[in-house]
Design a protein around this motif. Structure first.
Motif, short mmCIF file in Angstrom:
data_model
loop_
_atom_site.label_atom_id
_atom_site.label_comp_id
_atom_site.label_asym_id
_atom_site.label_seq_id
_atom_site.Cartn_x
_atom_site.Cartn_y
_atom_site.Cartn_z
N GLU A 158 -5.97 5.97 2.80
CA GLU A 158 -5.32 5.15 3.82
C GLU A 158 -6.32 4.83 4.94
O GLU A 158 -6.33 3.71 5.48
N TRP A 210 4.07 -0.63 3.47
CA TRP A 210 2.94 0.21 3.86
C TRP A 210 3.47 1.31 4.79
O TRP A 210 3.33 1.26 6.00
N PHE A 238 0.86 -1.18 0.00
CA PHE A 238 0.00 0.00 0.00
C PHE A 238 0.90 1.24 0.00
O PHE A 238 1.93 1.26 0.68
#
Length: 325
Positions: free
Chosen positions: A19, A41, A9
């Motif tokens: 997010e 991430w 991500f």
């Protein structure tokens, strides 16, 4: 032992709402973390770009990237993800279409910086200081990424397999995308992971929309008291439901606010702003050019309304900025 899918991500030029849409998965996120291996991430875990660079090419099964591309480092990161990933998901409206950030394209190149740092009504900058990519401080050279002449959607920089629309997307859509990946039941590449029909088809106020709407002027939301149980358009309040893809569960309508178009254009519609202009023009009830002009003048910021989320992906963007790179 069966190898877990590897996912990542990341955000580029965005507000952080996408997010949050991942965090909003709650227990589903925990289950996904068990079923997959999250290799990158930065907003939640201690990863560095060097960790991404060390991955083998195509090692990631999928990367979920939110935000538009505005800066040099964001474009470099997008290309790096493309190299390391089998699939790219444009996560949210900014990645999908350019988003609110893309309204900066109304002021191309340095005009955007001048507008933001010199001319904006709330700015006090008597020395006319603009951001620099390099400067000397204490004997050291400091460097920052540079601005691109125009904001771009993710698909204008790299190939994108799937798009998850919304500002931000609903947790249900994000969950379905992740589960579709893990369970190997994703649709054909190039799909937008939402409904194909307009929001009006699932709007709870659709039953109150008359056969024909005749608008003699349009109102901003604060200019009149409206009936929350009646179609916004029938009350002269601009709602982009007819030109916007469904799949959001009519969140804004449920909160008594007109649709503003964050799920983007319908299937096979290239320019959401043009589609919006077309349907609004069809509602105008006027007999003379003067009456048409009066109705049009009741929309104070057409560009900001019609292209709030989609300017970088529009035909206006292509014609204006490809001629003036």
């Amino acid at each position: 032992m069966k190898q877990k899918p590897k996912i990542a991500f990341c955000w580029l030029s965005s507000c952080g709402g996408c997010e949050e849409s991942i965090v909003d998965l709650s227990e589903t996120l925990l289950a996904a973390a068990e079923a997959a291996e999250i290799l990158f991430w930065p907003v939640a875990l201690d990863y560095r770009y060097e960790d991404l660079e060390k991955l083998e090419d195509q090692e990631l099964d999928a990367a979920f990237i939110n935000g538009s591309v505005r800066m040099d480092d964001q474009e470099e990161l997008a290309h790096l993800f493309r190299k390391k990933s089998k699939r790219i998901f444009a996560h949210g409206t900014c990645a999908h279409l350019g988003g609110v950030v893309g309204l900066a394209n109304l002021f191309p190149g340095k005009e955007g910086l001048n507008e933001a740092y010199l001319r904006a009504p709330t700015v006090s900058n008597p020395d006319s200081i603009l951001p620099k990519t390099r400067c000397e401080e204490g004997g050291e050279t400091l460097a920052l990424p540079g601005f691109h002449p125009a904001v771009k959607a993710l698909h204008q920089v790299i190939d994108v397999e799937y798009s998850i629309p919304g500002c931000p997307p609903t947790p249900e859509l994000v969950e379905e995308a992740i589960l579709g990946l893990l369970e190997k039941r994703l649709p054909s590449r190039g799909s937008v992971l939402a409904e194909k029909k307009a929001l009006c088809h699932t709007c709870p106020l659709n039953r109150t929309k008359p056969e024909r709407i005749q608008a003699q002027r349009f109102y901003r939301i604060y200019e009149k008291i409206w009936d929350p149980n009646r179609c916004f358009l029938d009350q002269g309040l601009i709602c982009l439901g007819p030109s916007t893809r469904g799949g959001c569960k009519a969140r804004c309508i449920q909160a008594n606010f007109p649709c503003r178009g964050c799920f983007g254009p319908l299937e096979k519609v290239r320019d959401q702003g043009a589609a919006t202009l077309s349907f609004l023009a069809s509602l105008m009830h006027a007999a003379t050019p003067e009456e048409i002009e009066m109705i049009a003048d009741s929309i104070p910021d057409p560009a900001g309304l019609f292209y709030r989320y989609s300017l970088p992906s529009s035909r206006i963007h292509q014609s204006r900025f490809e001629e003036n790179p």
